[in-house]
Design a protein around this motif. Structure first.
Motif, PDB file in Angstrom:
ATOM      1  N   ILE A   1       0.599  -1.231   0.106  1.00 38.78           N
ATOM      2  CA  ILE A   1       0.136   0.047  -0.043  1.00 38.78           C
ATOM      3  C   ILE A   1       0.899   1.273  -0.005  1.00 38.78           C
ATOM      4  CG2 ILE A   1      -1.841   1.296   1.464  1.00 38.78           C
ATOM      5  CD1 ILE A   1      -2.733  -1.337   2.430  1.00 38.78           C
ATOM      6  N   PRO A   2       0.704   2.204  -0.873  1.00 44.12           N
ATOM      7  CA  PRO A   2       1.672   3.305  -1.213  1.00 44.12           C
ATOM      8  C   PRO A   2       1.639   4.078   0.176  1.00 44.12           C
ATOM      9  CG  PRO A   2       0.308   2.966  -2.852  1.00 44.12           C
ATOM     10  CD  PRO A   2      -0.259   2.057  -2.035  1.00 44.12           C
ATOM     11  N   HIS A   3       2.729   4.807   0.421  1.00 45.82           N
ATOM     12  CA  HIS A   3       2.805   5.662   1.749  1.00 45.82           C
ATOM     13  C   HIS A   3       1.855   6.974   1.758  1.00 45.82           C
ATOM     14  CE1 HIS A   3       6.537   3.736   3.281  1.00 45.82           C
ATOM     15  NE2 HIS A   3       6.891   3.555   2.186  1.00 45.82           N
ATOM     16  N   ILE A   4       1.572   7.242   0.663  1.00 45.10           N
ATOM     17  CA  ILE A   4       0.519   8.238   0.523  1.00 45.10           C
ATOM     18  C   ILE A   4      -0.675   8.138   1.294  1.00 45.10           C
ATOM     19  CG2 ILE A   4      -0.858   7.555  -1.545  1.00 45.10           C
ATOM     20  CD1 ILE A   4      -1.194  10.513  -2.402  1.00 45.10           C
ATOM     21  N   TYR A   5      -1.091   6.472   1.469  1.00 45.91           N
ATOM     22  CA  TYR A   5      -2.230   6.321   2.257  1.00 45.91           C
ATOM     23  C   TYR A   5      -2.063   6.437   4.029  1.00 45.91           C
ATOM     24  CZ  TYR A   5      -4.200   5.287  -2.079  1.00 45.91           C
ATOM     25  OH  TYR A   5      -4.623   5.334  -3.427  1.00 45.91           O
ATOM     26  N   ASP A   6      -0.761   6.945   4.035  1.00 46.30           N
ATOM     27  CA  ASP A   6      -0.417   7.122   5.676  1.00 46.30           C
ATOM     28  C   ASP A   6      -0.847   8.503   6.135  1.00 46.30           C
ATOM     29  OD1 ASP A   6       0.877   4.765   5.724  1.00 46.30           O
ATOM     30  OD2 ASP A   6       2.886   5.374   5.332  1.00 46.30           O
TER      31      ASP A   6
ATOM     32  N   PRO B   1      -2.795  11.453   7.918  1.00 50.79           N
ATOM     33  CA  PRO B   1      -3.664  11.175   9.035  1.00 50.79           C
ATOM     34  C   PRO B   1      -5.337  11.115   8.947  1.00 50.79           C
ATOM     35  CG  PRO B   1      -1.966  13.006   9.301  1.00 50.79           C
ATOM     36  CD  PRO B   1      -2.041  12.452   7.933  1.00 50.79           C
ATOM     37  N   PRO B   2      -5.768  11.828   7.936  1.00 47.61           N
ATOM     38  CA  PRO B   2      -7.406  11.527   7.691  1.00 47.61           C
ATOM     39  C   PRO B   2      -7.605  10.141   7.343  1.00 47.61           C
ATOM     40  CG  PRO B   2      -6.651  13.537   6.619  1.00 47.61           C
ATOM     41  CD  PRO B   2      -5.475  12.786   7.134  1.00 47.61           C
ATOM     42  N   ILE B   3      -6.880   9.550   6.593  1.00 48.11           N
ATOM     43  CA  ILE B   3      -6.788   8.090   5.948  1.00 48.11           C
ATOM     44  C   ILE B   3      -6.751   7.148   7.248  1.00 48.11           C
ATOM     45  CG2 ILE B   3      -6.255   6.384   4.479  1.00 48.11           C
ATOM     46  CD1 ILE B   3      -5.681   8.601   2.567  1.00 48.11           C
ATOM     47  N   GLN B   4      -5.615   7.409   8.023  1.00 40.40           N
ATOM     48  CA  GLN B   4      -5.318   6.639   9.176  1.00 40.40           C
ATOM     49  C   GLN B   4      -6.440   6.512  10.147  1.00 40.40           C
ATOM     50  OE1 GLN B   4      -2.018   4.875   8.445  1.00 40.40           O
ATOM     51  NE2 GLN B   4      -1.744   5.324  10.613  1.00 40.40           N
ATOM     52  N   ARG B   5      -6.885   7.798  10.492  1.00 42.66           N
ATOM     53  CA  ARG B   5      -8.030   7.657  11.404  1.00 42.66           C
ATOM     54  C   ARG B   5      -9.468   6.838  10.786  1.00 42.66           C
ATOM     55  NH1 ARG B   5      -5.900  12.930  12.189  1.00 42.66           N
ATOM     56  NH2 ARG B   5      -7.682  13.920  10.868  1.00 42.66           N
TER      57      ARG B   5
ATOM     58  N   CYS C   1      -7.333 -25.370  21.591  1.00 41.61           N
ATOM     59  CA  CYS C   1      -6.226 -26.075  22.552  1.00 41.61           C
ATOM     60  C   CYS C   1      -4.939 -25.461  21.942  1.00 41.61           C
ATOM     61  CB  CYS C   1      -6.231 -27.459  22.515  1.00 41.61           C
ATOM     62  SG  CYS C   1      -7.785 -28.137  23.480  1.00 41.61           S
ATOM     63  N   GLY C   2      -4.704 -24.261  21.607  1.00 35.12           N
ATOM     64  CA  GLY C   2      -3.700 -23.651  21.113  1.00 35.12           C
ATOM     65  C   GLY C   2      -3.484 -22.039  21.516  1.00 35.12           C
ATOM     66  N   LEU C   3      -3.242 -21.137  20.569  1.00 31.78           N
ATOM     67  CA  LEU C   3      -3.053 -20.034  21.000  1.00 31.78           C
ATOM     68  C   LEU C   3      -4.138 -19.017  20.175  1.00 31.78           C
ATOM     69  CD1 LEU C   3       0.681 -19.796  20.793  1.00 31.78           C
ATOM     70  CD2 LEU C   3      -0.513 -19.934  22.803  1.00 31.78           C
ATOM     71  N   ALA C   4      -4.145 -17.771  20.543  1.00 35.43           N
ATOM     72  CA  ALA C   4      -5.034 -16.742  19.775  1.00 35.43           C
ATOM     73  C   ALA C   4      -3.855 -15.451  19.740  1.00 35.43           C
ATOM     74  CB  ALA C   4      -6.234 -16.335  20.382  1.00 35.43           C
ATOM     75  N   VAL C   5      -3.289 -15.004  18.676  1.00 35.11           N
ATOM     76  CA  VAL C   5      -2.421 -13.842  18.595  1.00 35.11           C
ATOM     77  C   VAL C   5      -3.021 -12.798  17.915  1.00 35.11           C
ATOM     78  CG1 VAL C   5      -0.164 -13.413  17.642  1.00 35.11           C
ATOM     79  CG2 VAL C   5      -0.446 -15.715  18.515  1.00 35.11           C
ATOM     80  N   VAL C   6      -2.975 -11.516  18.592  1.00 35.85           N
ATOM     81  CA  VAL C   6      -3.661 -10.539  18.219  1.00 35.85           C
ATOM     82  C   VAL C   6      -2.459  -9.392  18.101  1.00 35.85           C
ATOM     83  CG1 VAL C   6      -5.463  -8.714  18.652  1.00 35.85           C
ATOM     84  CG2 VAL C   6      -5.609 -11.033  19.550  1.00 35.85           C
ATOM     85  N   PRO C   7      -2.079  -8.931  16.951  1.00 34.42           N
ATOM     86  CA  PRO C   7      -1.129  -7.620  16.821  1.00 34.42           C
ATOM     87  C   PRO C   7      -1.826  -6.539  17.391  1.00 34.42           C
ATOM     88  CG  PRO C   7      -1.560  -9.202  14.533  1.00 34.42           C
ATOM     89  CD  PRO C   7      -2.407  -9.462  15.654  1.00 34.42           C
ATOM     90  N   VAL C   8      -1.110  -5.600  18.166  1.00 37.35           N
ATOM     91  CA  VAL C   8      -1.710  -4.483  18.865  1.00 37.35           C
ATOM     92  C   VAL C   8      -0.574  -3.391  18.748  1.00 37.35           C
ATOM     93  CG1 VAL C   8      -3.146  -5.790  20.607  1.00 37.35           C
ATOM     94  CG2 VAL C   8      -0.678  -5.221  20.862  1.00 37.35           C
ATOM     95  N   ALA C   9       0.146  -3.631  17.815  1.00 32.34           N
ATOM     96  CA  ALA C   9       1.143  -2.375  17.592  1.00 32.34           C
ATOM     97  C   ALA C   9       0.534  -1.407  16.785  1.00 32.34           C
ATOM     98  CB  ALA C   9       2.592  -2.996  16.988  1.00 32.34           C
ATOM     99  N   ALA C  10       0.889  -0.005  17.116  1.00 31.98           N
ATOM    100  CA  ALA C  10       0.564   0.901  16.135  1.00 31.98           C
ATOM    101  C   ALA C  10       0.935   0.685  14.837  1.00 31.98           C
ATOM    102  CB  ALA C  10       1.232   2.326  16.707  1.00 31.98           C
ATOM    103  N   VAL C  11       0.160   1.226  13.927  1.00 30.08           N
ATOM    104  CA  VAL C  11       0.371   0.883  12.466  1.00 30.08           C
ATOM    105  C   VAL C  11       0.086   1.649  11.446  1.00 30.08           C
ATOM    106  CG1 VAL C  11      -2.000  -0.353  12.003  1.00 30.08           C
ATOM    107  CG2 VAL C  11       0.200  -1.077  10.579  1.00 30.08           C
TER     108      VAL C  11
END
Length: 281
Positions: free
Chosen positions: A57-62, A64-68, A144-154
């Protein structure tokens, strides 16, 4: 000679005489006429898979209005949304990405058997601990395993690289086996990408066995407010419907809390999503 064949529309297995078996769709004519035709079709498929794995995804979509609009407010340290991190989840770096990991109790992920299945959950804009923690616990218990949830800022341009890094690291960090991918609302963007990449016959581990889309989007213009910011579908950076058709595992569609937020002027959003899928259950 009789062959067992799976019908892609229903997943039903039937037995067909080899002499009556024919290829369907656009593949049929070129393959009937020449081996070169089949080679061209195979080359096209390989090219499409290569494009899928290289998608960015191009950096132009970073902006702030699109991020929010896409991801909401970024989480503060020690928080998931506006709520403190659940006490039974463990913060772990997976592929360099901060993730919340649920097992059978705090730090119990260390005792999960090698090869146990893993649920990989992408939250998207809704980062509510009260919403996601019960779901993650249920997956960990059921599998009977794991659930992994990415929570880092992105940032939007980092969504695919971060998701790929987490998925790739699951076997080495946890000894995980097969993977179930679950995407909520805009979290369906990385969820579809990872499921498409990891459900192919020759995909690298972990292999995706199921994709669950909860209030998922089949087109970026279904997200309220996004069309006025990016300027129309000709600027769609995710091509969600194209990637959905490349998913080769079972797909489950769920009406979630965000379902009524989805915009679709032609059909029910769930029907629009179903029509974009190669098969649904």
């Amino acid at each position: 000679q009789t062959w067992e064949v799976e019908l892609t529309s229903t997943r039903e297995h039937v037995f067909v005489s080899a002499s009556r078996l024919e290829l369907s769709g656009s593949v049929q004519e070129p393959c009937r006429n020449s081996l070169a035709g089949c080679t061209r079709v195979q080359a096209k498929v390989k090219s499409e898979l290569a494009e899928l794995k290289a998608a960015r995804i191009p950096h132009i979509y970073d902006a702030p209005p699109i991020q929010r609009i896409l991801w909401g407010e970024q989480p503060r340290a020690g928080m998931l949304g506006d709520v403190a991190l659940p006490s039974d989840g463990e913060l772990v770096s997976v592929g360099g990405v901060q993730c919340l990991v649920f097992g059978l109790g705090r730090a119990a992920y260390l005792a999960v058997p090698v090869g146990a299945p893993t649920a990989l959950l992408f939250l998207g804009r809704n980062r509510s601990a009260a919403r996601i923690a019960p779901l993650a616990r249920a997956y960990a218990s059921m599998l009977c395993g794991l659930a992994v949830v990415p929570v880092a800022a992105v940032k939007t341009s980092e969504v695919y690289p971060q998701a790929r890094a987490v998925a790739k690291a699951l076997p080495s960090v946890f000894g995980s086996g097969a993977m179930l991918v679950h995407g909520v609302f805009t979290g369906s963007i990385p969820a579809v990408q990872i499921a498409a990449e990891h459900s192919q016959q020759d995909s690298s581990p972990p292999h995706c066995r199921m994709l669950v889309l909860e209030s998922g989007i089949s087109s970026i213009d279904q997200i309220p407010g996004i069309a006025g910011v990016i300027g129309g579908m000709q600027n769609d950076p995710i091509m969600q419907a194209v990637k959905l058709r490349m998913v080769r595992c079972d797909i489950a569609l769920v009406r979630g809390a965000e379902h009524n937020m989805l915009l679709n002027f032609r059909a029910d959003p769930l029907d629009a999503m179903a029509s974009a899928c190669p098969s649904t259950r």
